[in-house]
Design a protein around this motif. Structure first.
Motif, PDB file in Angstrom:
ATOM      1  N   SER A 140       0.871  -1.175   0.000  1.00 48.69           N
ATOM      2  CA  SER A 140       0.000   0.000   0.000  1.00 48.69           C
ATOM      3  C   SER A 140       0.908   1.225   0.000  1.00 48.69           C
ATOM      4  CB  SER A 140      -0.900   0.016   1.241  1.00 48.69           C
ATOM      5  OG  SER A 140      -1.644   1.221   1.300  1.00 48.69           O
ATOM      6  N   PRO A 141       1.243   1.760  -1.165  1.00 42.25           N
ATOM      7  CA  PRO A 141       2.259   2.819  -1.226  1.00 42.25           C
ATOM      8  C   PRO A 141       1.755   4.163  -0.695  1.00 42.25           C
ATOM      9  CG  PRO A 141       1.361   2.417  -3.404  1.00 42.25           C
ATOM     10  CD  PRO A 141       0.764   1.376  -2.504  1.00 42.25           C
ATOM     11  N   SER A 142       2.485   4.711   0.252  1.00 43.91           N
ATOM     12  CA  SER A 142       2.163   6.035   0.778  1.00 43.91           C
ATOM     13  C   SER A 142       2.536   7.105  -0.244  1.00 43.91           C
ATOM     14  CB  SER A 142       2.899   6.269   2.096  1.00 43.91           C
ATOM     15  OG  SER A 142       2.606   7.540   2.628  1.00 43.91           O
ATOM     16  N   ASN A 143       3.752   7.007  -0.754  1.00 45.59           N
ATOM     17  CA  ASN A 143       4.205   7.891  -1.833  1.00 45.59           C
ATOM     18  C   ASN A 143       4.326   7.028  -3.081  1.00 45.59           C
ATOM     19  OD1 ASN A 143       5.876   9.348  -3.688  1.00 45.59           O
ATOM     20  ND2 ASN A 143       6.537  10.669  -2.015  1.00 45.59           N
ATOM     21  N   ALA A 144       3.271   7.036  -3.885  1.00 42.23           N
ATOM     22  CA  ALA A 144       3.210   6.123  -5.031  1.00 42.23           C
ATOM     23  C   ALA A 144       4.380   6.292  -5.999  1.00 42.23           C
ATOM     24  CB  ALA A 144       1.876   6.287  -5.755  1.00 42.23           C
ATOM     25  N   PRO A 145       4.770   7.530  -6.397  1.00 42.68           N
ATOM     26  CA  PRO A 145       5.897   7.664  -7.326  1.00 42.68           C
ATOM     27  C   PRO A 145       7.209   7.162  -6.747  1.00 42.68           C
ATOM     28  CG  PRO A 145       4.575   9.664  -7.296  1.00 42.68           C
ATOM     29  CD  PRO A 145       4.108   8.821  -6.154  1.00 42.68           C
ATOM     30  N   ALA A 146       7.460   7.455  -5.463  1.00 50.27           N
ATOM     31  CA  ALA A 146       8.718   7.028  -4.848  1.00 50.27           C
ATOM     32  C   ALA A 146       8.792   5.508  -4.749  1.00 50.27           C
ATOM     33  CB  ALA A 146       8.863   7.655  -3.464  1.00 50.27           C
ATOM     34  N   MET A 147       7.691   4.892  -4.354  1.00 47.06           N
ATOM     35  CA  MET A 147       7.684   3.432  -4.245  1.00 47.06           C
ATOM     36  C   MET A 147       7.853   2.795  -5.618  1.00 47.06           C
ATOM     37  SD  MET A 147       7.511   0.892  -2.103  1.00 47.06           S
ATOM     38  CE  MET A 147       6.692   1.479  -0.603  1.00 47.06           C
ATOM     39  N   ALA A 148       7.144   3.307  -6.612  1.00 50.68           N
ATOM     40  CA  ALA A 148       7.254   2.753  -7.960  1.00 50.68           C
ATOM     41  C   ALA A 148       8.672   2.911  -8.507  1.00 50.68           C
ATOM     42  CB  ALA A 148       6.249   3.431  -8.884  1.00 50.68           C
TER      43      ALA A 148
ATOM     44  N   GLY B 161     -22.780  24.879  -1.856  1.00 49.93           N
ATOM     45  CA  GLY B 161     -22.294  25.674  -0.742  1.00 49.93           C
ATOM     46  C   GLY B 161     -20.778  25.684  -0.701  1.00 49.93           C
ATOM     47  N   SER B 162     -20.249  26.195   0.388  1.00 56.31           N
ATOM     48  CA  SER B 162     -18.797  26.238   0.578  1.00 56.31           C
ATOM     49  C   SER B 162     -18.342  24.917   1.180  1.00 56.31           C
ATOM     50  CB  SER B 162     -18.411  27.397   1.495  1.00 56.31           C
ATOM     51  OG  SER B 162     -19.094  27.307   2.739  1.00 56.31           O
ATOM     52  N   VAL B 163     -17.179  24.447   0.756  1.00 55.17           N
ATOM     53  CA  VAL B 163     -16.733  23.117   1.162  1.00 55.17           C
ATOM     54  C   VAL B 163     -15.229  23.096   1.364  1.00 55.17           C
ATOM     55  CG1 VAL B 163     -16.533  22.355  -1.252  1.00 55.17           C
ATOM     56  CG2 VAL B 163     -16.795  20.650   0.573  1.00 55.17           C
ATOM     57  N   CYS B 164     -14.793  22.249   2.288  1.00 57.88           N
ATOM     58  CA  CYS B 164     -13.364  21.994   2.486  1.00 57.88           C
ATOM     59  C   CYS B 164     -13.142  20.502   2.421  1.00 57.88           C
ATOM     60  CB  CYS B 164     -12.883  22.531   3.840  1.00 57.88           C
ATOM     61  SG  CYS B 164     -11.109  22.244   4.138  1.00 57.88           S
ATOM     62  N   LEU B 165     -12.168  20.076   1.614  1.00 60.68           N
ATOM     63  CA  LEU B 165     -11.780  18.674   1.531  1.00 60.68           C
ATOM     64  C   LEU B 165     -10.527  18.457   2.368  1.00 60.68           C
ATOM     65  CD1 LEU B 165     -13.710  18.891  -0.914  1.00 60.68           C
ATOM     66  CD2 LEU B 165     -12.172  17.325  -2.138  1.00 60.68           C
ATOM     67  N   GLN B 166     -10.563  17.392   3.152  1.00 58.98           N
ATOM     68  CA  GLN B 166      -9.383  17.000   3.916  1.00 58.98           C
ATOM     69  C   GLN B 166      -8.795  15.745   3.279  1.00 58.98           C
ATOM     70  OE1 GLN B 166      -9.657  15.430   8.093  1.00 58.98           O
ATOM     71  NE2 GLN B 166      -8.389  17.216   8.555  1.00 58.98           N
ATOM     72  N   LEU B 167      -7.546  15.859   2.813  1.00 63.32           N
ATOM     73  CA  LEU B 167      -6.867  14.765   2.116  1.00 63.32           C
ATOM     74  C   LEU B 167      -5.731  14.227   2.979  1.00 63.32           C
ATOM     75  CD1 LEU B 167      -6.704  16.407  -1.440  1.00 63.32           C
ATOM     76  CD2 LEU B 167      -8.592  15.178  -0.362  1.00 63.32           C
ATOM     77  N   GLY B 168      -5.006  13.235   2.445  1.00 64.98           N
ATOM     78  CA  GLY B 168      -3.924  12.613   3.199  1.00 64.98           C
ATOM     79  C   GLY B 168      -2.571  13.080   2.719  1.00 64.98           C
ATOM     80  N   ASN B 169      -1.759  12.147   2.216  1.00 68.96           N
ATOM     81  CA  ASN B 169      -0.469  12.513   1.650  1.00 68.96           C
ATOM     82  C   ASN B 169      -0.662  13.052   0.238  1.00 68.96           C
ATOM     83  OD1 ASN B 169       0.889  11.646   3.924  1.00 68.96           O
ATOM     84  ND2 ASN B 169       1.245   9.590   3.130  1.00 68.96           N
ATOM     85  N   VAL B 170       0.132  14.030  -0.112  1.00 70.05           N
ATOM     86  CA  VAL B 170       0.003  14.678  -1.422  1.00 70.05           C
ATOM     87  C   VAL B 170       0.126  13.665  -2.554  1.00 70.05           C
ATOM     88  CG1 VAL B 170       1.042  16.373  -2.985  1.00 70.05           C
ATOM     89  CG2 VAL B 170       0.819  16.890  -0.542  1.00 70.05           C
ATOM     90  N   ALA B 171       0.996  12.659  -2.387  1.00 70.86           N
ATOM     91  CA  ALA B 171       1.272  11.712  -3.469  1.00 70.86           C
ATOM     92  C   ALA B 171       0.552  10.375  -3.311  1.00 70.86           C
ATOM     93  CB  ALA B 171       2.777  11.470  -3.558  1.00 70.86           C
ATOM     94  N   ALA B 172      -0.483  10.317  -2.453  1.00 76.40           N
ATOM     95  CA  ALA B 172      -1.229   9.067  -2.251  1.00 76.40           C
ATOM     96  C   ALA B 172      -2.259   8.913  -3.364  1.00 76.40           C
ATOM     97  CB  ALA B 172      -1.887   9.055  -0.883  1.00 76.40           C
ATOM     98  N   ASP B 173      -2.066   7.935  -4.237  1.00 81.53           N
ATOM     99  CA  ASP B 173      -2.939   7.772  -5.394  1.00 81.53           C
ATOM    100  C   ASP B 173      -4.377   7.497  -4.992  1.00 81.53           C
ATOM    101  OD1 ASP B 173      -3.214   7.182  -8.435  1.00 81.53           O
ATOM    102  OD2 ASP B 173      -4.067   5.412  -7.462  1.00 81.53           O
ATOM    103  N   ASN B 174      -4.584   6.699  -3.943  1.00 77.94           N
ATOM    104  CA  ASN B 174      -5.961   6.352  -3.568  1.00 77.94           C
ATOM    105  C   ASN B 174      -6.742   7.566  -3.086  1.00 77.94           C
ATOM    106  OD1 ASN B 174      -4.318   6.393  -1.224  1.00 77.94           O
ATOM    107  ND2 ASN B 174      -5.630   4.938  -0.144  1.00 77.94           N
ATOM    108  N   ILE B 175      -6.090   8.410  -2.285  1.00 82.45           N
ATOM    109  CA  ILE B 175      -6.754   9.601  -1.762  1.00 82.45           C
ATOM    110  C   ILE B 175      -7.033  10.594  -2.883  1.00 82.45           C
ATOM    111  CG2 ILE B 175      -6.563  11.528  -0.145  1.00 82.45           C
ATOM    112  CD1 ILE B 175      -6.924   8.761   1.161  1.00 82.45           C
ATOM    113  N   ASN B 176      -6.081  10.759  -3.768  1.00 85.09           N
ATOM    114  CA  ASN B 176      -6.266  11.682  -4.881  1.00 85.09           C
ATOM    115  C   ASN B 176      -7.371  11.206  -5.823  1.00 85.09           C
ATOM    116  OD1 ASN B 176      -4.244  13.359  -3.917  1.00 85.09           O
ATOM    117  ND2 ASN B 176      -2.630  12.339  -5.082  1.00 85.09           N
ATOM    118  N   ALA B 177      -7.511   9.883  -5.979  1.00 84.93           N
ATOM    119  CA  ALA B 177      -8.589   9.353  -6.814  1.00 84.93           C
ATOM    120  C   ALA B 177      -9.952   9.653  -6.185  1.00 84.93           C
ATOM    121  CB  ALA B 177      -8.413   7.853  -7.005  1.00 84.93           C
TER     122      ALA B 177
END
Length: 327
Positions: free
Chosen positions: A91-99, A153-169
């Motif tokens: 489960s890669p935290s930093n997908a580019p670095a792991m790849a 309305g107004s919204v805020c998204l809370q994400l994880g690691n910048v390079a986490a593919d699953n969160i970005n998807a």
């Protein structure tokens, strides 16, 4: 007996293709051992072990102590592949670095991803992905938000690691669905939805930071309409999460402010029942851990395995609490 290994243990003992009992190693490497979500993967792996005591394979579960240690996760994978495993699920935290590291090592054993995938350009490096359809998870979260706030309305998204593919998807699925247009990078009045200044916020998978970000966002945006936890980080610390949501409980009760979160672990379903979220969109991490060893064995034997292998979602909302009513 399930083994939960650290990098130091791997180096000290030399986990190899076969252990002292002659069993071959199937390794599951997660982003961090401090995240209760991944403990569910561990429990799934334990269940598989209990049912396969006579197998020639054993399942080990490992990862860095902290989910913020992206380099540590890469090093653990490096150590495992160097020492020798029969197959590995990452489960890669930093997908580019792991790849990048996998491409450098070019291991001669099956590599698969679990929970989080490589970026599309690097998916030739793994045989399959086992886990959530993360884009669909974001779609489901958007659908819950639109049902609660049909005018936007107004919204805020809370994400994880910048390079986490699953969160970005997930974020992409949310924005595309709520805006009605594919490829939406930021909500700016789309279908009435606008992301507030300072958002999205990135937790780096840190629970304490997640709760502080929520508190700061509520203070800076007293008229905020929606806060979306793309992952469940803040809810993994129930006491801190309760303190943060206490600040806005009146607005949550009236649905002036809506709160939608990812995952359905026990503290999260309790938060839902307590009115501290309006919807939870849950993954199935136990199933991921339980299925991963069998998938790795199929890959070792040369069998054709589907790609991707999705494990499904559980959606809880106030009109249909479903899974969250009993867990």
């Amino acid at each position: 007996m399930l083994l939960t290994l650290t990098s130091a243990f791997i180096l000290a003992t030399g986990v190899g293709a076969a252990n002292a009992d002659g069993k071959k190693t199937l390794a599951i490497v997660v982003k961090g051992l401090d995240n209760p979500f991944f403990e569910q993967i561990n429990l799934g792996c334990q269940k598989w072990m209990s049912e396969n005591m006579n197998s020639e394979y054993e399942c080990i579960y490992t990862g860095p102590a902290s989910s913020a240690d992206e380099a540590g996760e890469v090093q653990i994978v490096d150590d495992l592949l160097t020492r020798g495993v029969a197959a590995i699920a990452i489960s890669p935290s930093n997908a580019p670095a792991m790849a990048n590291r996998i491409r450098q090592i070019s291991p001669n054993v099956p590599v698969m991803t679990i929970d989080a995938d490589f970026l599309e350009k690097d998916r030739d490096l793994r045989a399959t992905y086992l886990g959530t359809d993360n884009y669909l998870m974001g779609v489901k979260m958007a659908e819950e938000a639109m049902a609660l706030k049909p005018k936007g309305g107004s919204v805020c998204l809370q994400l994880g690691n910048v390079a986490a593919d699953n969160i970005n998807a997930r974020a992409a699925g949310f924005r595309d669905t709520i805006s009605g247009a594919k490829g939406t990078e930021r909500l700016d009045g789309n279908n009435g939805w606008t992301e507030v200044d300072g958002c999205p916020v990135f937790t780096n998978d840190q629970v304490d930071l997640a709760n502080q970000q929520m508190a700061d966002t509520f203070t800076a945006n007293p008229d905020l309409d929606a806060f979306i936890l793309i992952g469940g980080w803040a809810q993994f610390a129930p006491q801190a999460y309760a303190q943060v949501t206490d600040q806005v409980m009146d607005r949550l009760k009236s649905k002036d402010l809506i709160l939608i979160a990812g995952d359905t672990l026990p503290p999260q379903t309790q938060a839902f029942r307590d009115g501290r979220s309006h919807a939870q969109v849950g993954q199935r991490p136990f199933e991921m851990g339980y299925r991963a060893p069998d998938v790795m064995i199929e890959l070792i034997s040369g069998k054709k395995v589907e790609d991707p292998l999705y494990t499904g979602l559980d959606v809880c909302n106030q009109s249909s609490p479903g899974f969250c009513a009993d867990n």
